[in-house]
Design a protein around this motif. Structure first.
Motif, short mmCIF file in Angstrom:
data_model
loop_
_atom_site.label_atom_id
_atom_site.label_comp_id
_atom_site.label_asym_id
_atom_site.label_seq_id
_atom_site.Cartn_x
_atom_site.Cartn_y
_atom_site.Cartn_z
N GLU A 12 25.39 -3.11 -16.25
CA GLU A 12 24.77 -1.84 -15.86
C GLU A 12 23.38 -1.61 -16.44
O GLU A 12 22.44 -1.30 -15.70
N GLY A 13 23.19 -1.71 -17.74
CA GLY A 13 21.88 -1.46 -18.33
C GLY A 13 20.82 -2.41 -17.80
O GLY A 13 19.70 -2.00 -17.49
N SER A 14 21.18 -3.66 -17.68
CA SER A 14 20.26 -4.66 -17.14
C SER A 14 19.96 -4.39 -15.68
O SER A 14 18.82 -4.55 -15.23
N ARG A 15 20.97 -3.97 -14.94
CA ARG A 15 20.79 -3.65 -13.52
C ARG A 15 19.78 -2.52 -13.36
O ARG A 15 18.90 -2.57 -12.50
N GLU A 16 19.89 -1.49 -14.19
CA GLU A 16 18.95 -0.36 -14.11
C GLU A 16 17.53 -0.82 -14.40
O GLU A 16 16.59 -0.41 -13.72
N ARG A 17 17.33 -1.68 -15.42
CA ARG A 17 16.00 -2.18 -15.74
C ARG A 17 15.44 -3.04 -14.59
O ARG A 17 14.26 -2.95 -14.27
N LEU A 18 16.30 -3.85 -13.98
CA LEU A 18 15.86 -4.65 -12.84
C LEU A 18 15.44 -3.75 -11.68
O LEU A 18 14.38 -3.95 -11.09
N MET A 19 16.25 -2.76 -11.36
CA MET A 19 15.96 -1.91 -10.21
C MET A 19 14.67 -1.11 -10.40
O MET A 19 14.02 -0.75 -9.41
N GLU A 20 14.28 -0.86 -11.63
CA GLU A 20 13.00 -0.19 -11.88
C GLU A 20 11.81 -1.03 -11.39
O GLU A 20 10.75 -0.50 -11.10
N LEU A 21 12.01 -2.33 -11.28
CA LEU A 21 10.96 -3.24 -10.82
C LEU A 21 10.92 -3.38 -9.30
O LEU A 21 9.95 -3.91 -8.76
N GLY A 22 11.96 -2.94 -8.62
CA GLY A 22 12.05 -3.12 -7.18
C GLY A 22 11.26 -2.07 -6.42
O GLY A 22 11.04 -0.96 -6.90
N ARG A 23 10.84 -2.45 -5.22
CA ARG A 23 10.21 -1.48 -4.32
C ARG A 23 10.85 -1.64 -2.95
O ARG A 23 11.24 -2.74 -2.55
N GLU A 24 10.98 -0.53 -2.25
CA GLU A 24 11.61 -0.56 -0.93
C GLU A 24 10.63 -1.11 0.09
O GLU A 24 9.46 -0.73 0.11
N VAL A 25 11.14 -2.02 0.92
CA VAL A 25 10.35 -2.60 2.01
C VAL A 25 11.21 -2.64 3.26
O VAL A 25 12.45 -2.51 3.19
N SER A 26 10.57 -2.83 4.40
CA SER A 26 11.31 -3.00 5.65
C SER A 26 10.61 -4.06 6.49
O SER A 26 9.40 -4.28 6.36
N PHE A 27 11.41 -4.72 7.33
CA PHE A 27 10.91 -5.75 8.23
C PHE A 27 11.50 -5.49 9.62
O PHE A 27 12.73 -5.40 9.76
N PRO A 28 10.65 -5.40 10.64
CA PRO A 28 11.19 -5.26 12.00
C PRO A 28 11.80 -6.57 12.49
O PRO A 28 11.49 -7.65 11.96
N VAL A 29 12.66 -6.48 13.48
CA VAL A 29 13.30 -7.67 14.04
C VAL A 29 12.22 -8.67 14.47
O VAL A 29 11.18 -8.30 14.99
N GLY A 30 12.46 -9.94 14.20
CA GLY A 30 11.57 -11.01 14.60
C GLY A 30 10.47 -11.35 13.61
O GLY A 30 9.79 -12.36 13.77
N VAL A 31 10.29 -10.56 12.56
CA VAL A 31 9.25 -10.84 11.58
C VAL A 31 9.66 -12.01 10.69
O VAL A 31 10.80 -12.06 10.22
N ARG A 32 8.72 -12.94 10.48
CA ARG A 32 8.94 -14.04 9.54
C ARG A 32 8.68 -13.49 8.14
O ARG A 32 7.58 -13.03 7.84
N ILE A 33 9.68 -13.53 7.31
CA ILE A 33 9.57 -13.00 5.95
C ILE A 33 8.92 -14.04 5.05
O ILE A 33 8.08 -13.71 4.21
N PHE A 34 9.30 -15.29 5.21
CA PHE A 34 8.62 -16.38 4.54
C PHE A 34 8.85 -17.66 5.31
O PHE A 34 9.77 -17.76 6.11
N GLU A 35 7.96 -18.64 5.05
CA GLU A 35 8.01 -19.93 5.72
C GLU A 35 8.38 -21.03 4.73
O GLU A 35 7.90 -21.02 3.58
N GLU A 36 9.18 -21.94 5.18
CA GLU A 36 9.55 -23.11 4.39
C GLU A 36 8.28 -23.80 3.88
O GLU A 36 7.34 -24.02 4.64
N GLY A 37 8.23 -24.10 2.59
CA GLY A 37 7.10 -24.80 1.99
C GLY A 37 6.00 -23.90 1.46
O GLY A 37 5.15 -24.35 0.71
#
Length: 151
Positions: A12-37
């Motif tokens: 729990e404590g570690s989870r809370e510290r990790l989540m403080e580093l996260g930011r909310e994002v969204s991707f529409p259908v069909g978007v390439r999030i990342f490419e191999e390589g």
């Protein structure tokens, strides 16, 4: 916040510290999030939607090897040199996720050894599952006798 996948694996404590580093994002259908390589410097925890993981197959369309949904970790290559994506990723449906920068998370892991251990343990399990899924899918698609699993 629903605790599944990586969030359930971290104390729990570690989870809370990790989540403080996260930011909310969204991707529409069909978007390439990342490419191999390409350079891997972040990862995501999927909140809603689905993401197809694919592998480049010379002379053919990329082969989808796994589909990830809610609570799943998207991206582990940021943790392992040479920090390049081993697969590609595309939003199969609208996706909402938390995005984490690798440098910030690794710095936190240096200070939080419980998080470091839980994250590494979880990522190793993910790598194993993804390797098995990719192998099975590629054998199903291109092998002469299907997956070749023992019967």
């Amino acid at each position: 916040m629903k605790r599944v996948g990586l969030l359930a694996a971290i104390p729990e404590g570690s989870r809370e510290r990790l989540m403080e580093l996260g930011r909310e994002v969204s991707f529409p259908v069909g978007v390439r999030i990342f490419e191999e390589g390409s350079r891997a410097d972040r990862f995501w925890l999927i909140r809603t939607g689905t993401v197809n993981l694919d592998v480049h197959v010379p002379g053919r369309r990329a082969a989808v090897v796994e589909t990830l949904g809610e609570g799943r970790l998207l991206g582990w290559s940021w943790l392992c040199p040479p920090h390049q994506w081993h697969l590609g990723a595309e939003a199969a449906s609208p996706v909402r996720a938390w995005e984490f920068g690798a440098a910030e998370v690794l710095a936190l892991c240096d200070r939080d050894h419980e998080l470091d251990h839980a994250l590494l343990t979880y990522v190793v399990e993910v790598i194993g599952r993804r390797l098995r899924a990719a192998r099975t899918r590629l054998l199903d698609l291109y092998g002469p006798y299907g997956s070749g699993s023992d019967q």
